[in-house]
Enzyme design. Sequence first.
Site, PDB file in Angstrom:
ATOM      1  N   ARG A   1      76.446 -30.326 118.706  1.00 49.21           N
ATOM      2  CA  ARG A   1      77.302 -30.577 119.884  1.00 49.21           C
ATOM      3  C   ARG A   1      78.562 -31.338 119.495  1.00 49.21           C
ATOM      4  NH1 ARG A   1      77.024 -34.710 123.281  1.00 49.21           N
ATOM      5  NH2 ARG A   1      74.848 -35.139 122.802  1.00 49.21           N
TER       6      ARG A   1
ATOM      7  N   TYR B   1      96.228 -15.523 133.051  1.00 44.09           N
ATOM      8  CA  TYR B   1      94.885 -14.947 133.184  1.00 44.09           C
ATOM      9  C   TYR B   1      94.224 -15.560 134.431  1.00 44.09           C
ATOM     10  CZ  TYR B   1      89.887 -14.511 132.237  1.00 44.09           C
ATOM     11  OH  TYR B   1      88.556 -14.282 132.345  1.00 44.09           O
TER      12      TYR B   1
ATOM     13  N   ASP C   1      98.773 -20.105 125.355  1.00 46.79           N
ATOM     14  CA  ASP C   1      97.617 -19.222 125.180  1.00 46.79           C
ATOM     15  C   ASP C   1      98.138 -17.937 124.531  1.00 46.79           C
ATOM     16  OD1 ASP C   1      95.658 -17.248 125.430  1.00 46.79           O
ATOM     17  OD2 ASP C   1      95.027 -17.855 127.439  1.00 46.79           O
TER      18      ASP C   1
ATOM     19  N   LYS D   1      88.102 -12.233 122.029  1.00 48.73           N
ATOM     20  CA  LYS D   1      88.881 -10.990 121.998  1.00 48.73           C
ATOM     21  C   LYS D   1      89.135 -10.572 120.550  1.00 48.73           C
ATOM     22  CE  LYS D   1      88.984 -12.159 126.349  1.00 48.73           C
ATOM     23  NZ  LYS D   1      87.903 -11.766 127.221  1.00 48.73           N
TER      24      LYS D   1
HETATM   25  C1  PLP Z   1      94.613 -14.490 127.994  1.00 46.26           C
HETATM   26  C2  PLP Z   1      93.219 -14.991 128.165  1.00 46.26           C
HETATM   27  N1  PLP Z   1      92.982 -16.309 128.037  1.00 46.26           N
HETATM   28  C3  PLP Z   1      91.733 -16.809 128.185  1.00 46.26           C
HETATM   29  C4  PLP Z   1      90.661 -16.004 128.498  1.00 46.26           C
HETATM   30  C5  PLP Z   1      89.298 -16.612 128.685  1.00 46.26           C
HETATM   31  O1  PLP Z   1      88.507 -16.366 127.586  1.00 46.26           O
HETATM   32  P1  PLP Z   1      86.892 -16.437 127.569  1.00 46.26           P
HETATM   33  O2  PLP Z   1      86.418 -15.290 128.398  1.00 46.26           O
HETATM   34  O3  PLP Z   1      86.553 -16.361 126.117  1.00 46.26           O
HETATM   35  O4  PLP Z   1      86.525 -17.747 128.183  1.00 46.26           O
HETATM   36  C6  PLP Z   1      90.866 -14.623 128.631  1.00 46.26           C
HETATM   37  C7  PLP Z   1      89.732 -13.732 128.948  1.00 46.26           C
HETATM   38  O5  PLP Z   1      89.898 -12.584 129.271  1.00 46.26           O
HETATM   39  C8  PLP Z   1      92.179 -14.104 128.452  1.00 46.26           C
HETATM   40  O6  PLP Z   1      92.440 -12.800 128.581  1.00 46.26           O
END
Ligand code: PLP
Length: 363
Positions: free
Chosen positions: A26, A80, A152, A177
């Site tokens: 953890r 997102y 991001d 991803k």
């Molecule tokens: C651009 C983006 N950021 C963050 C996330 C969140 O990722 P996770 O599903 O691994 O928590 C996603 C998920 O689709 C995403 O497309």
Amino acid sequence: MVPPVVQSATFFGGLPDDPHELRYNRYGNNPTQVSLAHKLAALEGAEAALALSSGMAAISLVLLALARQGDHVLSSSLLYGATRTFMEKELPRRGVEVSFVDPRSPRSWRHAIRPSTRALYLEVPVNPTLRIPDPTPVGQLGLDRGIPLVVDATFATPMNLRPLEHGADVVVHSATKYMGGHSDLTAGVVAGARPLVDEVTALMHLYGSAIDPHTAWLLDRGLRTLPVRMEAHNRGATELARRLQGVPGIAEVIHPSLPEHPDHALASELMDGPGGMLGVVLEGGDRVAEEVVSRLALMAVAPSLGGVETLVSLPHLTSHRAMSQAAREESGIPSGFIRISVGLEEPADLEADIRQALASRGG
Ligand SMILES: Cc1ncc(COP(=O)(O)O)c(C=O)c1O
């Protein structure tokens, strides 16, 4: 040749004269977690990095580390869906005010900054519209005022964009991803300066969102083919975008490689590749898109992206379902929008699949 997965939750230690730090999964200091974190930092050109249990764990903990009660976060409005929900619902519950700026008008950032602003936030490229907001002026604005810019860069990966080279202070990813790359793990990444990564690590101890060692090992394995996979995704999506232009039933094809993409010039300047994500807007709107997508034979209909297989999703039913139709339109997601994560299949086969799905609907 292959780093081992250390499948142990705990390690000898804890006596008064023990010179070693206490190791516990953890805490994120299992050897498999640590070696992965070093690789992630190297990929981003960051002082430090940390792998977490999901992209949302990375995003939420970075924002919680930066903003406390009474603080303000200034974010791009193009996000997102779950990131947007975290900003709109979760941060305000903790006394953090959030306001949104349309990154398509860069001047608006300056006016929206407050004395209490503690973080600027951008998604580059934007899910699912593939707009490319320029991080450089936003990063400069933050630098002038001592406010970190968080980016991001999930859709880009460090192969296509390293935001720290363009004014960002912190990079976050959903490693679920492209970085994992095989649709078989859920993970997140934070990379940036050591003090911030340490703060996120401290929150990770409390919220319990460390990556598990087996997942860390799978992610490490995915990273070993990241450059070749990204090159293939870049190439495949570029070719499919060209092939789909002018296909009857398709109103618009959206990919940063296309000269008519609104950020084409910036994408070529900023990024080492246009990415493997594609947007297609069908004539006839969301109902038609649902019907066409249900007739696909080669492409799989599934949320998520970045795997070796082509995945198709309808943002109005998945990533952006929490938004109203009007809010989606305002964000650049018109009715009929289909998001395609172009995998490693032959682009000609993918084109044929879309053509047959469109034709069988008419027939
Ligand atoms: C651009 C983006 N950021 C963050 C996330 C969140 O990722 P996770 O599903 O691994 O928590 C996603 C998920 O689709 C995403 O497309």
